[in-house]
Design a protein around this motif. Sequence first.
Motif, PDB file in Angstrom:
ATOM      1  N   SER A 133     -64.687   7.889   4.301  1.00  0.00           N
ATOM      2  CA  SER A 133     -64.565   8.496   5.593  1.00  0.00           C
ATOM      3  C   SER A 133     -65.361   9.446   5.999  1.00  0.00           C
ATOM      4  O   SER A 133     -65.457  10.194   7.071  1.00  0.00           O
ATOM      5  N   ARG A 174     -58.243   8.526   8.661  1.00  0.00           N
ATOM      6  CA  ARG A 174     -59.199   9.541   8.131  1.00  0.00           C
ATOM      7  C   ARG A 174     -60.581   9.428   8.586  1.00  0.00           C
ATOM      8  O   ARG A 174     -61.212  10.289   8.847  1.00  0.00           O
ATOM      9  N   ARG A 175     -60.872   8.091   8.971  1.00  0.00           N
ATOM     10  CA  ARG A 175     -62.116   8.179   9.664  1.00  0.00           C
ATOM     11  C   ARG A 175     -62.152   8.662  10.962  1.00  0.00           C
ATOM     12  O   ARG A 175     -63.264   9.212  11.425  1.00  0.00           O
ATOM     13  N   GLN A 185     -60.348  11.208  12.244  1.00  0.00           N
ATOM     14  CA  GLN A 185     -60.184  12.541  12.032  1.00  0.00           C
ATOM     15  C   GLN A 185     -61.638  13.118  11.543  1.00  0.00           C
ATOM     16  O   GLN A 185     -61.903  14.193  11.993  1.00  0.00           O
ATOM     17  N   SER A 186     -62.359  12.254  10.765  1.00  0.00           N
ATOM     18  CA  SER A 186     -63.422  13.101  10.330  1.00  0.00           C
ATOM     19  C   SER A 186     -64.627  13.039  11.543  1.00  0.00           C
ATOM     20  O   SER A 186     -65.333  14.035  11.523  1.00  0.00           O
TER      21      SER A 186
END
Length: 171
Positions: free
Chosen positions: A76, A122-123, A125-126
Motif C-alpha cells: 500500500s 489501506r491503499r 488511505q495511503s
Amino acid sequence: MERPLPLLLVAALALSGCATKTAPPTPDTPSAAELNAMNGRTGVDTRPIKPVERSPLDDPTSPVYRKVIYFDYDASEIRQQYADLLRAHANYIFNTPGVQVTLEGHSDERGTREYNLALGERRSQSVQRFLVAEGAPSERLSTLSYGEERPADPQRSEGAWQQNRRVELVY
C-alpha cells in the motif's frame, strides 16, 4: 358499379395531399447576401472563436487528467513515480472550492475477500494521507475499498493483476 367510388376517393385523396406552398420572394425582399452587405459583412465571419473552457480533469494535457495510482503486489506504499501526479491532484483539490474526491481502493483477486477489502482500504488511505500532507483539505476526501470486486481487467494474468492493484481518484 361500386368500384368507381373508392377509386375516386383514392384519387381525390392523392390529389389533395399535404403539399406545402411557399410564397415567392418579392422583388423588394433582400437576400441574405444583400443583408450582410448592408450590415458591412462579407459573408465570412472573421470574429475570433472563443475557446471552450475545459476542466483540467478532462484535458489530456493536464497533469490531473490521470486519475489512477498503481501499487506493487501486496503493498500500500505509494510508488515514487506517482508523487508528482498526486502533488498535482492535491494542488487542484486545494485550489478548486467545492470539489470532492473519493479514493477508491482496489486489489487483484489473489487472497481472501476480507484481506483484499482491507488492502484496498489501506491503499486508499495511503493516497489520502499523501494528498493531505500536500495540502488537500481532508474533509473533501473520502476513502472506499472495493477489494477485488471491480477489476479493471478480469483476466487471470500478471498483467491483469497489475492493472487491478490501484486507487482511482473519482471527482
